[in-house]
Design a protein around this motif. Structure first.
Motif, PDB file in Angstrom:
ATOM      1  N   PRO A  25     -37.591 -71.033   5.830  1.00 54.25           N
ATOM      2  CA  PRO A  25     -36.227 -70.612   6.170  1.00 54.25           C
ATOM      3  C   PRO A  25     -36.170 -69.101   6.364  1.00 54.25           C
ATOM      4  O   PRO A  25     -37.000 -68.365   5.832  1.00 54.25           O
ATOM      5  N   PHE A  26     -35.190 -68.654   7.142  1.00 58.53           N
ATOM      6  CA  PHE A  26     -35.022 -67.221   7.364  1.00 58.53           C
ATOM      7  C   PHE A  26     -33.541 -66.905   7.555  1.00 58.53           C
ATOM      8  O   PHE A  26     -32.734 -67.799   7.835  1.00 58.53           O
ATOM      9  N   THR A  27     -33.207 -65.649   7.384  1.00 61.12           N
ATOM     10  CA  THR A  27     -31.858 -65.160   7.653  1.00 61.12           C
ATOM     11  C   THR A  27     -31.977 -63.853   8.434  1.00 61.12           C
ATOM     12  O   THR A  27     -33.048 -63.236   8.465  1.00 61.12           O
ATOM     13  N   VAL A  28     -30.878 -63.457   9.041  1.00 60.94           N
ATOM     14  CA  VAL A  28     -30.805 -62.158   9.694  1.00 60.94           C
ATOM     15  C   VAL A  28     -29.651 -61.405   9.043  1.00 60.94           C
ATOM     16  O   VAL A  28     -28.518 -61.871   9.062  1.00 60.94           O
ATOM     17  N   GLU A  29     -29.969 -60.286   8.426  1.00 59.46           N
ATOM     18  CA  GLU A  29     -28.960 -59.474   7.756  1.00 59.46           C
ATOM     19  C   GLU A  29     -28.614 -58.278   8.629  1.00 59.46           C
ATOM     20  O   GLU A  29     -29.469 -57.755   9.342  1.00 59.46           O
ATOM     21  N   THR A  30     -27.346 -57.861   8.558  1.00 58.35           N
ATOM     22  CA  THR A  30     -26.910 -56.703   9.337  1.00 58.35           C
ATOM     23  C   THR A  30     -26.189 -55.708   8.440  1.00 58.35           C
ATOM     24  O   THR A  30     -25.603 -56.078   7.427  1.00 58.35           O
ATOM     25  N   MET A  31     -26.230 -54.472   8.863  1.00 60.67           N
ATOM     26  CA  MET A  31     -25.408 -53.442   8.226  1.00 60.67           C
ATOM     27  C   MET A  31     -23.983 -53.663   8.737  1.00 60.67           C
ATOM     28  O   MET A  31     -23.782 -54.325   9.760  1.00 60.67           O
ATOM     29  N   LYS A  35     -15.378 -52.267  13.939  1.00 60.41           N
ATOM     30  CA  LYS A  35     -14.474 -53.323  14.413  1.00 60.41           C
ATOM     31  C   LYS A  35     -13.730 -52.924  15.689  1.00 60.41           C
ATOM     32  O   LYS A  35     -13.348 -53.772  16.470  1.00 60.41           O
ATOM     33  N   ASP A  36     -13.485 -51.620  15.867  1.00 62.91           N
ATOM     34  CA  ASP A  36     -12.734 -51.142  17.030  1.00 62.91           C
ATOM     35  C   ASP A  36     -13.671 -50.510  18.037  1.00 62.91           C
ATOM     36  O   ASP A  36     -14.632 -49.821  17.666  1.00 62.91           O
ATOM     37  N   ILE A  37     -13.377 -50.751  19.309  1.00 59.16           N
ATOM     38  CA  ILE A  37     -14.219 -50.220  20.378  1.00 59.16           C
ATOM     39  C   ILE A  37     -13.332 -49.970  21.594  1.00 59.16           C
ATOM     40  O   ILE A  37     -12.347 -50.685  21.808  1.00 59.16           O
ATOM     41  N   ILE A  38     -13.671 -48.962  22.369  1.00 59.29           N
ATOM     42  CA  ILE A  38     -12.948 -48.711  23.619  1.00 59.29           C
ATOM     43  C   ILE A  38     -13.898 -48.986  24.782  1.00 59.29           C
ATOM     44  O   ILE A  38     -15.121 -48.992  24.613  1.00 59.29           O
ATOM     45  N   LYS A  39     -13.323 -49.215  25.929  1.00 61.39           N
ATOM     46  CA  LYS A  39     -14.129 -49.503  27.123  1.00 61.39           C
ATOM     47  C   LYS A  39     -15.109 -48.360  27.364  1.00 61.39           C
ATOM     48  O   LYS A  39     -14.741 -47.193  27.332  1.00 61.39           O
ATOM     49  N   GLY A  40     -16.377 -48.711  27.529  1.00 58.44           N
ATOM     50  CA  GLY A  40     -17.428 -47.725  27.756  1.00 58.44           C
ATOM     51  C   GLY A  40     -18.139 -47.270  26.487  1.00 58.44           C
ATOM     52  O   GLY A  40     -19.186 -46.643  26.557  1.00 58.44           O
ATOM     53  N   GLN A  41     -17.593 -47.581  25.332  1.00 54.43           N
ATOM     54  CA  GLN A  41     -18.198 -47.186  24.062  1.00 54.43           C
ATOM     55  C   GLN A  41     -19.281 -48.177  23.659  1.00 54.43           C
ATOM     56  O   GLN A  41     -19.210 -49.366  23.971  1.00 54.43           O
ATOM     57  N   THR A  42     -20.287 -47.681  22.928  1.00 56.95           N
ATOM     58  CA  THR A  42     -21.389 -48.515  22.465  1.00 56.95           C
ATOM     59  C   THR A  42     -21.373 -48.613  20.947  1.00 56.95           C
ATOM     60  O   THR A  42     -21.232 -47.605  20.260  1.00 56.95           O
ATOM     61  N   ALA A  43     -21.514 -49.834  20.438  1.00 57.75           N
ATOM     62  CA  ALA A  43     -21.597 -50.088  18.999  1.00 57.75           C
ATOM     63  C   ALA A  43     -23.034 -50.440  18.645  1.00 57.75           C
ATOM     64  O   ALA A  43     -23.679 -51.230  19.333  1.00 57.75           O
ATOM     65  N   GLU A  44     -23.532 -49.857  17.555  1.00 59.13           N
ATOM     66  CA  GLU A  44     -24.889 -50.142  17.086  1.00 59.13           C
ATOM     67  C   GLU A  44     -24.840 -51.239  16.028  1.00 59.13           C
ATOM     68  O   GLU A  44     -24.003 -51.207  15.135  1.00 59.13           O
ATOM     69  N   ILE A  45     -25.754 -52.206  16.142  1.00 63.14           N
ATOM     70  CA  ILE A  45     -25.865 -53.303  15.184  1.00 63.14           C
ATOM     71  C   ILE A  45     -27.282 -53.254  14.616  1.00 63.14           C
ATOM     72  O   ILE A  45     -28.242 -53.557  15.316  1.00 63.14           O
ATOM     73  N   ARG A  46     -27.398 -52.863  13.339  1.00 62.21           N
ATOM     74  CA  ARG A  46     -28.713 -52.770  12.687  1.00 62.21           C
ATOM     75  C   ARG A  46     -29.032 -54.104  12.024  1.00 62.21           C
ATOM     76  O   ARG A  46     -28.254 -54.592  11.211  1.00 62.21           O
ATOM     77  N   CYS A  47     -30.178 -54.668  12.364  1.00 65.48           N
ATOM     78  CA  CYS A  47     -30.546 -56.013  11.909  1.00 65.48           C
ATOM     79  C   CYS A  47     -31.890 -56.020  11.190  1.00 65.48           C
ATOM     80  O   CYS A  47     -32.786 -55.247  11.530  1.00 65.48           O
ATOM     81  N   ARG A  95     -32.610 -53.003  16.240  1.00 63.51           N
ATOM     82  CA  ARG A  95     -31.225 -52.612  16.500  1.00 63.51           C
ATOM     83  C   ARG A  95     -30.779 -53.195  17.832  1.00 63.51           C
ATOM     84  O   ARG A  95     -31.553 -53.283  18.784  1.00 63.51           O
ATOM     85  N   LEU A  96     -29.524 -53.597  17.847  1.00 62.28           N
ATOM     86  CA  LEU A  96     -28.887 -54.068  19.072  1.00 62.28           C
ATOM     87  C   LEU A  96     -27.779 -53.081  19.415  1.00 62.28           C
ATOM     88  O   LEU A  96     -27.160 -52.498  18.521  1.00 62.28           O
ATOM     89  N   TYR A  97     -27.528 -52.919  20.702  1.00 61.42           N
ATOM     90  CA  TYR A  97     -26.473 -52.016  21.148  1.00 61.42           C
ATOM     91  C   TYR A  97     -25.537 -52.772  22.079  1.00 61.42           C
ATOM     92  O   TYR A  97     -25.958 -53.243  23.140  1.00 61.42           O
ATOM     93  N   TYR A  98     -24.280 -52.896  21.650  1.00 57.10           N
ATOM     94  CA  TYR A  98     -23.268 -53.573  22.461  1.00 57.10           C
ATOM     95  C   TYR A  98     -22.383 -52.517  23.104  1.00 57.10           C
ATOM     96  O   TYR A  98     -21.823 -51.658  22.422  1.00 57.10           O
ATOM     97  N   THR A  99     -22.243 -52.585  24.442  1.00 62.10           N
ATOM     98  CA  THR A  99     -21.385 -51.665  25.183  1.00 62.10           C
ATOM     99  C   THR A  99     -20.221 -52.444  25.766  1.00 62.10           C
ATOM    100  O   THR A  99     -20.416 -53.424  26.486  1.00 62.10           O
ATOM    101  N   SER A 100     -19.016 -51.991  25.450  1.00 57.94           N
ATOM    102  CA  SER A 100     -17.797 -52.643  25.921  1.00 57.94           C
ATOM    103  C   SER A 100     -17.571 -52.348  27.404  1.00 57.94           C
ATOM    104  O   SER A 100     -17.688 -51.206  27.838  1.00 57.94           O
ATOM    105  N   LEU A 101     -17.223 -53.385  28.151  1.00 62.75           N
ATOM    106  CA  LEU A 101     -16.909 -53.230  29.572  1.00 62.75           C
ATOM    107  C   LEU A 101     -15.493 -53.709  29.881  1.00 62.75           C
ATOM    108  O   LEU A 101     -15.160 -53.920  31.047  1.00 62.75           O
ATOM    109  N   SER A 102     -14.669 -53.893  28.849  1.00 61.99           N
ATOM    110  CA  SER A 102     -13.305 -54.360  29.090  1.00 61.99           C
ATOM    111  C   SER A 102     -12.356 -53.798  28.038  1.00 61.99           C
ATOM    112  O   SER A 102     -12.785 -53.243  27.033  1.00 61.99           O
ATOM    113  N   THR A 103     -11.067 -53.973  28.298  1.00 57.86           N
ATOM    114  CA  THR A 103     -10.043 -53.520  27.354  1.00 57.86           C
ATOM    115  C   THR A 103      -9.479 -54.689  26.557  1.00 57.86           C
ATOM    116  O   THR A 103      -8.472 -54.542  25.887  1.00 57.86           O
ATOM    117  N   ASP A 104     -10.107 -55.836  26.638  1.00 59.70           N
ATOM    118  CA  ASP A 104      -9.696 -57.024  25.895  1.00 59.70           C
ATOM    119  C   ASP A 104     -10.459 -57.101  24.576  1.00 59.70           C
ATOM    120  O   ASP A 104     -11.456 -56.414  24.376  1.00 59.70           O
TER     121      ASP A 104
END
Length: 137
Positions: A25-31, A35-47, A95-104
């Protein structure tokens, strides 16, 4: 006679085949992730991939799906993911990097799977803020 019976009992209980465990068995833990992001901003996800054991031939893959909003997800090595395509996961800390492309409001689901069909699912939700709202704070 008793010793012979004991020897037969002990030998018949032995199994000559070695029981090798391959699937752990395995798990993936994140830091914590913003929660808030604006269009064009990038969020870092450390795994961190936490394995319950180690079998040399176990391979891990990663993929994602975005049920709400619009954005891009990329790996720390620069690989830009396409939704639902599988990519090899070659290290336990990444690390994963999510970049917002919308205002939703945006949601992404990340799936890490091993070569034995086990899966860990991570879900991330981002509340979108317009630039004007961010500047007021």
């Amino acid at each position: 006679m008793g010793v012979l019976a004991l020897a037969v009992f002990c030998l018949s209980a032995c199994d000559r085949e070695l029981d090798v465990q391959q699937s752990y068995p395995f798990t993936v833990e994140t830091m914590p992730v913003q929660k808030d992001i604006i269009k064009g901003q990038t969020a870092e996800i450390r795994c961190t991939l936490k394995r319950g054991g180690d079998f040399a031939d176990t391979h891990y893959t990663i993929r994602y799906f975005q049920p709400d909003g619009k954005g891009t997800l990329k790996m720390d090595d620069g690989t830009v993911f396409k939704p639902n395509d599988r990519y090899p996961l070659t290290k336990d800390v990444f690390r994963l990097y999510y970049t917002s492309l919308s205002t939703d409001r945006q949601t992404i689901d990340v799936y890490v799977e091993d070569s034995f069909g086990q899966m860990a699912k991570l879900s991330f939700e981002f509340n979108s803020q317009r630039n004007e709202e961010k500047e007021k704070k």
